[in-house]
Enzyme design. Structure first.
Site, PDB file in Angstrom:
ATOM      1  N   GLU A  17     -14.605  12.585   8.038  1.00  0.00           N
ATOM      2  CA  GLU A  17     -13.280  12.012   7.778  1.00  0.00           C
ATOM      3  C   GLU A  17     -13.082  11.801   6.274  1.00  0.00           C
ATOM      4  O   GLU A  17     -14.022  11.525   5.538  1.00  0.00           O
ATOM      5  CB  GLU A  17     -13.201  10.702   8.592  1.00  0.00           C
ATOM      6  CG  GLU A  17     -11.967   9.882   8.584  1.00  0.00           C
ATOM      7  CD  GLU A  17     -10.630  10.529   8.850  1.00  0.00           C
ATOM      8  OE1 GLU A  17     -10.363  11.611   8.323  1.00  0.00           O
ATOM      9  OE2 GLU A  17      -9.808   9.869   9.516  1.00  0.00           O
ATOM     10  N   ASP A  18     -11.838  11.959   5.844  1.00  0.00           N
ATOM     11  CA  ASP A  18     -11.549  11.811   4.414  1.00  0.00           C
ATOM     12  C   ASP A  18     -11.643  10.364   3.952  1.00  0.00           C
ATOM     13  O   ASP A  18     -12.226  10.067   2.921  1.00  0.00           O
ATOM     14  CB  ASP A  18     -10.159  12.389   4.083  1.00  0.00           C
ATOM     15  CG  ASP A  18      -9.036  11.803   4.945  1.00  0.00           C
ATOM     16  OD1 ASP A  18      -9.312  10.996   5.859  1.00  0.00           O
ATOM     17  OD2 ASP A  18      -7.871  12.178   4.720  1.00  0.00           O
ATOM     18  N   VAL A  48      -4.703   6.724  -2.637  1.00  0.00           N
ATOM     19  CA  VAL A  48      -5.338   7.771  -3.434  1.00  0.00           C
ATOM     20  C   VAL A  48      -4.998   9.152  -2.900  1.00  0.00           C
ATOM     21  O   VAL A  48      -4.704   9.326  -1.717  1.00  0.00           O
ATOM     22  CB  VAL A  48      -6.874   7.588  -3.489  1.00  0.00           C
ATOM     23  CG1 VAL A  48      -7.250   6.356  -4.281  1.00  0.00           C
ATOM     24  CG2 VAL A  48      -7.480   7.550  -2.084  1.00  0.00           C
ATOM     25  N   ASP A  97      -9.523   3.611   6.483  1.00  0.00           N
ATOM     26  CA  ASP A  97      -8.537   2.619   6.057  1.00  0.00           C
ATOM     27  C   ASP A  97      -8.606   1.462   7.050  1.00  0.00           C
ATOM     28  O   ASP A  97      -9.487   0.622   6.977  1.00  0.00           O
ATOM     29  CB  ASP A  97      -7.180   3.337   6.026  1.00  0.00           C
ATOM     30  CG  ASP A  97      -6.081   2.535   5.368  1.00  0.00           C
ATOM     31  OD1 ASP A  97      -6.099   2.412   4.145  1.00  0.00           O
ATOM     32  OD2 ASP A  97      -5.194   2.032   6.089  1.00  0.00           O
ATOM     33  N   ASP A 128      -3.534  13.342   0.676  1.00  0.00           N
ATOM     34  CA  ASP A 128      -2.186  13.606   0.193  1.00  0.00           C
ATOM     35  C   ASP A 128      -1.332  12.346   0.180  1.00  0.00           C
ATOM     36  O   ASP A 128      -1.688  11.317   0.761  1.00  0.00           O
ATOM     37  CB  ASP A 128      -1.495  14.625   1.098  1.00  0.00           C
ATOM     38  CG  ASP A 128      -1.136  14.009   2.457  1.00  0.00           C
ATOM     39  OD1 ASP A 128      -2.021  13.418   3.085  1.00  0.00           O
ATOM     40  OD2 ASP A 128       0.044  14.089   2.861  1.00  0.00           O
ATOM     41  N   LYS A 152     -12.122   2.080   2.261  1.00  0.00           N
ATOM     42  CA  LYS A 152     -11.384   0.940   1.691  1.00  0.00           C
ATOM     43  C   LYS A 152     -11.768  -0.301   2.489  1.00  0.00           C
ATOM     44  O   LYS A 152     -11.069  -0.662   3.441  1.00  0.00           O
ATOM     45  CB  LYS A 152      -9.879   1.145   1.839  1.00  0.00           C
ATOM     46  CG  LYS A 152      -9.258   2.228   0.985  1.00  0.00           C
ATOM     47  CD  LYS A 152      -7.751   2.260   1.284  1.00  0.00           C
ATOM     48  CE  LYS A 152      -7.033   3.333   0.515  1.00  0.00           C
ATOM     49  NZ  LYS A 152      -5.620   3.449   0.944  1.00  0.00           N
ATOM     50  N   ARG A 156      -2.696  17.263  -2.513  1.00  0.00           N
ATOM     51  CA  ARG A 156      -3.848  17.426  -1.626  1.00  0.00           C
ATOM     52  C   ARG A 156      -4.965  18.250  -2.266  1.00  0.00           C
ATOM     53  O   ARG A 156      -6.147  18.027  -1.995  1.00  0.00           O
ATOM     54  CB  ARG A 156      -3.390  18.113  -0.332  1.00  0.00           C
ATOM     55  CG  ARG A 156      -4.245  17.774   0.875  1.00  0.00           C
ATOM     56  CD  ARG A 156      -3.817  18.589   2.075  1.00  0.00           C
ATOM     57  NE  ARG A 156      -2.759  18.019   2.885  1.00  0.00           N
ATOM     58  CZ  ARG A 156      -2.879  16.955   3.682  1.00  0.00           C
ATOM     59  NH1 ARG A 156      -4.017  16.316   3.745  1.00  0.00           N
ATOM     60  NH2 ARG A 156      -1.865  16.520   4.401  1.00  0.00           N
TER      61      ARG A 156
HETATM   62  P1  IMP Z   1      -7.101   4.555   9.609  1.00  0.00           P
HETATM   63  O1  IMP Z   1      -6.982   4.967  11.043  1.00  0.00           O
HETATM   64  O2  IMP Z   1      -6.195   3.439   9.246  1.00  0.00           O
HETATM   65  O3  IMP Z   1      -8.536   4.311   9.165  1.00  0.00           O
HETATM   66  O4  IMP Z   1      -6.449   5.719   8.817  1.00  0.00           O
HETATM   67  C1  IMP Z   1      -7.123   6.650   8.176  1.00  0.00           C
HETATM   68  C2  IMP Z   1      -6.147   7.732   7.774  1.00  0.00           C
HETATM   69  O5  IMP Z   1      -5.057   7.239   6.985  1.00  0.00           O
HETATM   70  C3  IMP Z   1      -6.867   8.706   6.902  1.00  0.00           C
HETATM   71  O6  IMP Z   1      -7.480   9.703   7.645  1.00  0.00           O
HETATM   72  C4  IMP Z   1      -5.772   9.226   6.013  1.00  0.00           C
HETATM   73  O7  IMP Z   1      -5.137  10.315   6.636  1.00  0.00           O
HETATM   74  C5  IMP Z   1      -4.793   8.094   5.892  1.00  0.00           C
HETATM   75  N1  IMP Z   1      -4.990   7.361   4.627  1.00  0.00           N
HETATM   76  C6  IMP Z   1      -5.351   6.068   4.489  1.00  0.00           C
HETATM   77  N2  IMP Z   1      -5.424   5.706   3.202  1.00  0.00           N
HETATM   78  C7  IMP Z   1      -5.089   6.797   2.484  1.00  0.00           C
HETATM   79  C8  IMP Z   1      -4.973   7.057   1.064  1.00  0.00           C
HETATM   80  O8  IMP Z   1      -5.206   6.199   0.189  1.00  0.00           O
HETATM   81  N3  IMP Z   1      -4.575   8.305   0.715  1.00  0.00           N
HETATM   82  C9  IMP Z   1      -4.320   9.281   1.631  1.00  0.00           C
HETATM   83  N4  IMP Z   1      -4.430   9.087   2.957  1.00  0.00           N
HETATM   84  C10 IMP Z   1      -4.807   7.848   3.394  1.00  0.00           C
HETATM   85 MG    MG Z   2      -7.222  11.641   7.779  1.00  0.00          MG
END
Ligand code: IMP
Ligand code: MG
Length: 191
Positions: free
Chosen positions: A113-114, A167, A117, A173, A145, A179
């Site tokens: 995973e990138d 970011v 969050d 992106d 994060k 991206r």
């Molecule tokens: P989560 O389910 O809230 O952990 O969301 C994760 C997803 O939100 C990531 O896979 C990203 O696609 C997107 N995301 C969260 N923060 C960022 C950021 O700072 N830049 C770009 N994409 C983000």
């Molecule tokens: Mg993602």
């Protein structure tokens, strides 16, 4: 290409909507190598290939770099999800849009995973994959994060911890922008 021109050309400045580079290319490359070493060591004794499952689209560059540094047998696969929890929405709903090609049952799976969050995406995927009778499910996350976590997620392999800023670059992106920048940069928030 005119080599002399290329060599004297000035480095392009940062796009207007970016505040600063948070993680440069060299730092990224070094860290991805370290992560690959950790993964090679952790899975050195498994009998079947490790299945890497990248979460589209954001993970595609991290997946390309990481997988090419793995020396253990592995298979590259992807899924696509839509997340309603990514930008402040507290429902944290996650929907599977495209499943893996591989049947994950009985296999060691590493979700690639990138960024982590809220954690909703990885919590959902980990649970869903475990329910398929996988041998193991672990996560490799390029960015984390910690201030944003809303649900607990175990990260087995983590690239970098970053503050709570948006970011872009290295696969990530903002509305499909930036991206493919080779570094991680912080956006200037739109108002
Ligand atoms: P989560 O389910 O809230 O952990 O969301 C994760 C997803 O939100 C990531 O896979 C990203 O696609 C997107 N995301 C969260 N923060 C960022 C950021 O700072 N830049 C770009 N994409 C983000
Ligand atoms: Mg993602």
């Amino acid at each position: 290409m005119d080599l002399e021109f290329a060599m004297t050309e000035e480095k392009p400045s940062l796009p207007d909507d970016l505040r600063r580079v948070l993680i440069d290319e060299e730092t990224i490359a070094n860290r991805v190598s370290e992560l690959a070493d950790e993964i090679n060591a952790a899975y050195k004794d498994i009998k079947d290939p490790l299945i890497l499952v990248g979460v589209l689209k954001g993970s595609f560059i991290f997946m390309a770099d990481l997988s090419r540094r793995l020396t253990i047998p592995h298979i590259v696969d992807f899924i696509a999800i839509s997340s309603y929890g990514a930008k402040g929405d507290k429902r944290g709903e996650v929907r599977l849009l495209m499943d893996t090609r591989e049947n994950l049952a009985g296999h060691h799976v590493l979700i690639v995973e990138d960024i982590l969050d809220s954690g909703h995406t990885l919590a959902y995927l980990t649970k869903a994959f475990k329910a398929r009778g996988t041998e193991s499910v672990e996560t490799a996350v390029f960015l984390d994060k910690p201030e944003r976590h809303a649900v607990p997620v175990d990260i087995r392999f983590r690239g970098f911890e970053i503050p709570d800023v948006w970011v872009v670059g290295y696969g990530l992106d903002y509305k499909e922008r930036h991206r493919t920048l080779p570094f991680i940069a912080e956006m200037i928030p739109e108002n």
